[in-house]
Motif scaffolding. Structure first.
Motif, PDB file in Angstrom:
ATOM      1  N   VAL A 195      31.755   3.583  73.472  1.00  0.00           N
ATOM      2  CA  VAL A 195      31.240   2.972  72.245  1.00  0.00           C
ATOM      3  C   VAL A 195      30.800   4.039  71.243  1.00  0.00           C
ATOM      4  O   VAL A 195      31.113   3.958  70.043  1.00  0.00           O
ATOM      5  N   SER A 196      30.096   5.060  71.710  1.00  0.00           N
ATOM      6  CA  SER A 196      29.616   6.106  70.798  1.00  0.00           C
ATOM      7  C   SER A 196      30.776   6.910  70.215  1.00  0.00           C
ATOM      8  O   SER A 196      30.757   7.257  69.029  1.00  0.00           O
ATOM      9  N   THR A 197      31.791   7.193  71.041  1.00  0.00           N
ATOM     10  CA  THR A 197      32.953   7.943  70.552  1.00  0.00           C
ATOM     11  C   THR A 197      33.700   7.157  69.489  1.00  0.00           C
ATOM     12  O   THR A 197      34.077   7.699  68.438  1.00  0.00           O
ATOM     13  N   LEU A 198      33.929   5.875  69.741  1.00  0.00           N
ATOM     14  CA  LEU A 198      34.613   5.032  68.753  1.00  0.00           C
ATOM     15  C   LEU A 198      33.783   4.897  67.486  1.00  0.00           C
ATOM     16  O   LEU A 198      34.335   4.863  66.378  1.00  0.00           O
ATOM     17  N   SER A 199      32.460   4.857  67.636  1.00  0.00           N
ATOM     18  CA  SER A 199      31.590   4.771  66.462  1.00  0.00           C
ATOM     19  C   SER A 199      31.709   6.029  65.608  1.00  0.00           C
ATOM     20  O   SER A 199      31.810   5.950  64.377  1.00  0.00           O
ATOM     21  N   PHE A 200      31.697   7.190  66.257  1.00  0.00           N
ATOM     22  CA  PHE A 200      31.875   8.448  65.531  1.00  0.00           C
ATOM     23  C   PHE A 200      33.236   8.478  64.831  1.00  0.00           C
ATOM     24  O   PHE A 200      33.354   8.947  63.704  1.00  0.00           O
ATOM     25  N   TYR A 201      34.254   7.956  65.529  1.00  0.00           N
ATOM     26  CA  TYR A 201      35.607   7.964  64.960  1.00  0.00           C
ATOM     27  C   TYR A 201      35.687   7.106  63.699  1.00  0.00           C
ATOM     28  O   TYR A 201      36.259   7.522  62.680  1.00  0.00           O
ATOM     29  N   PHE A 202      35.124   5.915  63.747  1.00  0.00           N
ATOM     30  CA  PHE A 202      35.195   5.014  62.589  1.00  0.00           C
ATOM     31  C   PHE A 202      34.240   5.436  61.474  1.00  0.00           C
ATOM     32  O   PHE A 202      34.496   5.169  60.301  1.00  0.00           O
ATOM     33  N   TYR A 203      33.142   6.121  61.842  1.00  0.00           N
ATOM     34  CA  TYR A 203      32.187   6.569  60.829  1.00  0.00           C
ATOM     35  C   TYR A 203      32.680   7.814  60.102  1.00  0.00           C
ATOM     36  O   TYR A 203      32.500   7.944  58.884  1.00  0.00           O
ATOM     37  N   GLU A 204      33.315   8.741  60.858  1.00  0.00           N
ATOM     38  CA  GLU A 204      33.840   9.982  60.275  1.00  0.00           C
ATOM     39  C   GLU A 204      35.298  10.175  60.705  1.00  0.00           C
ATOM     40  O   GLU A 204      35.611  11.089  61.478  1.00  0.00           O
ATOM     41  N   ASP A 233      23.178  15.255  66.805  1.00  0.00           N
ATOM     42  CA  ASP A 233      23.882  14.719  67.976  1.00  0.00           C
ATOM     43  C   ASP A 233      23.677  15.591  69.215  1.00  0.00           C
ATOM     44  O   ASP A 233      23.887  15.116  70.339  1.00  0.00           O
TER      45      ASP A 233
END
Length: 303
Positions: free
Chosen positions: A120-129, A270
């Protein structure tokens, strides 16, 4: 109690020093396959021998490099078994858990929980940046990565847990006859062992806060839960899922992962976020699920 299982009059601290030397030798023996492959490649193809760690990590195809790195941990794990059994006359179970048998449900719960958070955190970072990542997915190399990672990364992470939260935790308990000193020392040594990782060169020594903090977190859940199971699951998820999801040119593992981080490495929030926010939340979740009590005694009490 878990940490007390290694506290015996015959377990003099010099045995742990000697055992640690034997484990280093086991690691060196395991690394000989990598060295042999390097010499073979440079001799048969006339390529120049890599002169630094970065060149070394890029010398072979990433899956080959990963396999050669991880296979050494098979020798380390074997070394742990032999040292515990024949030098200390203990069973492997005694440096695994205080329970009558290994609780696999604890391992799977910890693995699943941290895997979900990592994804979830990796996908969040991907969609945010999104500009910080590129899609790195290649089907065949990825399948090979999954096979290598699934078979060998748990061996790597388990060997580290058995050494730091099992073997050395009990060893320092023999020396100090308390619990806070083994917790502190194993966390510092665990963090210090990562000082040669390429991330330290790129980000700086501040990242050691993350490594030492992770060691402290793993030590706390080991002492509070009276066994390695939660630490084993967490560590396996951290390295395996991480290797499958994201790689970068400056990370310790160069893999055929799904994403590649192309951002400039920096020591941002982070780095300390897991230590000051996420790990305390995990401690709360584990404590509620497994009814942990008497924190002060379990983490700082005398033996």
């Amino acid at each position: 109690m878990f940490i007390e299982q290694g506290v015996k009059s015959e377990n003099r601290f010099w045995k742990y020093i000697w055992g640690s030397v034997l484990l280093v030798l086991a690691s060196l023996i395991g690394q000989m396959l990598f060295v042999a492959a390097l010499f073979y490649e440079t001799f048969t193809n006339g390529t120049s021998y890599p002169t630094n760690n970065e060149a070394l990590m890029r010398f072979f195809e990433p899956n080959v490099t990963l396999f050669l790195i991880l296979i050494s941990f098979v020798f380390i794990m074997l070394g742990v078994v032999l040292v515990v059994r024949y030098l200390h006359n203990q069973t492997l179970l005694s440096v695994t858990t205080a329970r009558s048998k290994v609780d696999w449900n604890r391992i799977f719960f910890s693995f699943s929980l941290w895997s979900a958070i990592t994804i979830v955190s990796t996908l969040s970072f991907y969609f945010y940046e999104p500009n910080d990542f590129v899609i790195n997915f290649k089907p065949i190399p990825f399948v090979i990565l999954v096979i290598i990672g699934t078979l060998l990364i748990p061996v790597q992470t388990s060997s580290e847990e058995y050494i730091f939260r099992g073997y050395l935790m009990q060893g320092f308990a023999n020396l100090s006859k308390n619990k806070w000193f083994p917790l502190l020392m194993t966390s510092l040594i665990f963090g210090g062992m990562h000082i040669f990782n390429p991330e330290v060169d790129k980000i700086g020594y501040i990242i050691l806060v993350y490594y030492i903090g992770t060691g402290l977190f793993l030590g706390i859940i080991t002492l509070m839960d009276e066994g390695l199971e939660l630490a084993l699951g967490f560590h396996a998820a951290n390295n395996l899922v991480g290797a499958l999801l994201v790689t970068s040119d400056w990370s310790a593992f160069q893999t055929h992962s799904i994403f590649k981080d192309v951002s400039d490495p920096s020591a941002g929030f982070d780095v300390i976020l897991p230590v000051i926010i996420i790990y305390p939340i995990l401690l709360f979740i584990f404590s509620k699920k497994y009814n942990w009590t008497n924190w002060k005694e379990k983490l700082t009490g005398k033996i």
